[in-house]
Design a protein around this motif. Structure first.
Motif: not given
Lengths: 230, 230
Positions: A13, A16-17, A21-22, A26, A28-29, A58, A67-68, A70
């Motif tokens: 994960i 992916r951050i 990708e995220w 954003a 995330i699922p 996160l 969410r990631v 910011s």
DNA sequence: ACTGATATTATGTATGCACATAATATATTT
DNA sequence: AAATATATTATGTGCATACATAATATCAGT
């Protein structure tokens, strides 16, 4: 993805951050979706996400989802070091020398900072730390005798007060201040540099359950750098 | 003890360490025993102990059990700050001003540190950060154009490069060096102090997936202190 | 429209269980 | 006695489940 342990999931994960990708900010699922995707239990996803949230990567809210972060709070961490370890980490040989070890009444402002009654004495120590025989740091320390009376019988010529206290006093809280200062003559002499040279100083105060334990100023040799990683 | 959540258990155990019930280096009871004592599942104890181990307070080994860390690694953490937040945290008003914003070929040693091909240009920025109108820090920054080409169109007069990069570039690794230096004339002028004054400097290099992003030196105003807590 | 009750949703926490893994202790073999 | 195999023990990890909690969405009543 046959990944299993929460470590692996966490790493995946994180990647992916990092790969975007995220993107920052954003959503995330949800845990259930991720659990399905990774083919593991929600518990496992939860542990991974919590770890990442702890790491500041996160932000999680009930409902609202995950969410990631910011504005990632990048934490620089560094171990508050035993000076000996600091020296030995650079491959140098460590030595220390107690220069002053007396009981005296601290000046008013210091006594206040130390939470000592006026007129109360404390243990004042000055120690020189050497790396390969050259001065590495000059230490000025106050120790609260009420909190640590045994310091008077500690073998401070073999083990520095620094190390002895860490090994002896249980967990404590404290704060550290770093700053730069121009060397006074005394300091300059101690660390063998010239008057006015910019010196890196760390000033640390340690408490144990609201009780003052020790306050220590470390004047590092000229050119010293404190290194940390993000 | 009707304590339940792992938070509560964690706190309780931390207390028992701090009060000296389990001294430094001591072996503490196993998870099963503690679970019985606290009246909760082993899982709950496990989470609490793991958290404390993460915090560096315990050392755990399969078999061998869990013991109180004898030389606690106290980690000082501090957020690598947006300068604006640093200023606003002191209750001052923040302002910044871009002094230089050019493309140029960095000197050899810097280019090497930045991982740039020789002769390759990079974005060089000089920014002054103000607190209540007084210089707070002077920033010298290199930005890798290949990694972040969009910096050229960023509104750097409204948002400092510092902040823009944090908001834009995903997670990255980096290292930070702190040191003290005597102010050169240029620096002294910029932060309105005198030649030779001891200045606190932070030098940070940031990478994103092996690619250099930015390198920034911050010269803080005279008397600046970096504060962190243990 | 506004208000408040209710349902929904995503995360937080706890539990019981099973099995994995590493380090140690004990028994067994040579 | 030394080397090797085996059992034991404490932690590490994963899963399924249940319920708690907080924030939101939906809907009914005034």
């Amino acid at each position: 993805m046959i990944k299993k342990s929460h470590h692996t999931v966490r790493q995946s994960i994180q990647q992916r951050i990092e790969t975007g990708e995220w993107p920052l900010g954003a959503l995330i699922p949800g845990e259930i979706v991720l659990a399905a995707e990774y083919g593991c239990a929600r518990t496992t996803i939860n542990r991974a996400l919590q770890a990442l949230a702890d790491a500041g990567m996160l932000i999680r809210k009930r409902k609202g989802g995950t969410r990631v972060c910011s504005m990632p709070v990048r934490l620089a961490k560094f171990a508050i070091p035993i000076v000996r370890e600091q020296v030995e980490a650079t491959g140098c040989q460590y030595k220390h020398q107690v220069v002053v070890n007396i009981l005296k009444v601290p000046e008013k402002e210091i006594a206040a900072g130390l939470n000592l009654a006026s007129g109360e004495k404390a243990n004042y120590l000055e120690t020189l730390h050497f790396a390969n025989g050259k001065p590495f740091a000059f230490e000025q320390r106050w120790v609260n005798l009420k909190a640590v009376p045994t310091i008077l019988t500690a073998p401070l010529h073999e083990i520095s007060a620094n190390e002895w206290l860490v090994k002896t006093v249980p967990f404590s809280s404290g704060d550290v201040v770093f700053y730069a200062t121009n060397a006074e003559q005394r300091i300059a002499d101690a660390i063998e540099t010239t008057l006015g040279t910019a010196i890196f100083v760390s000033d640390r105060t340690t408490w144990f359950k609201e009780e003052f334990i020790t306050k220590v100023k470390l004047y590092y040799q000229a050119g010293f750098q404190l290194y940390t990683q993000l």
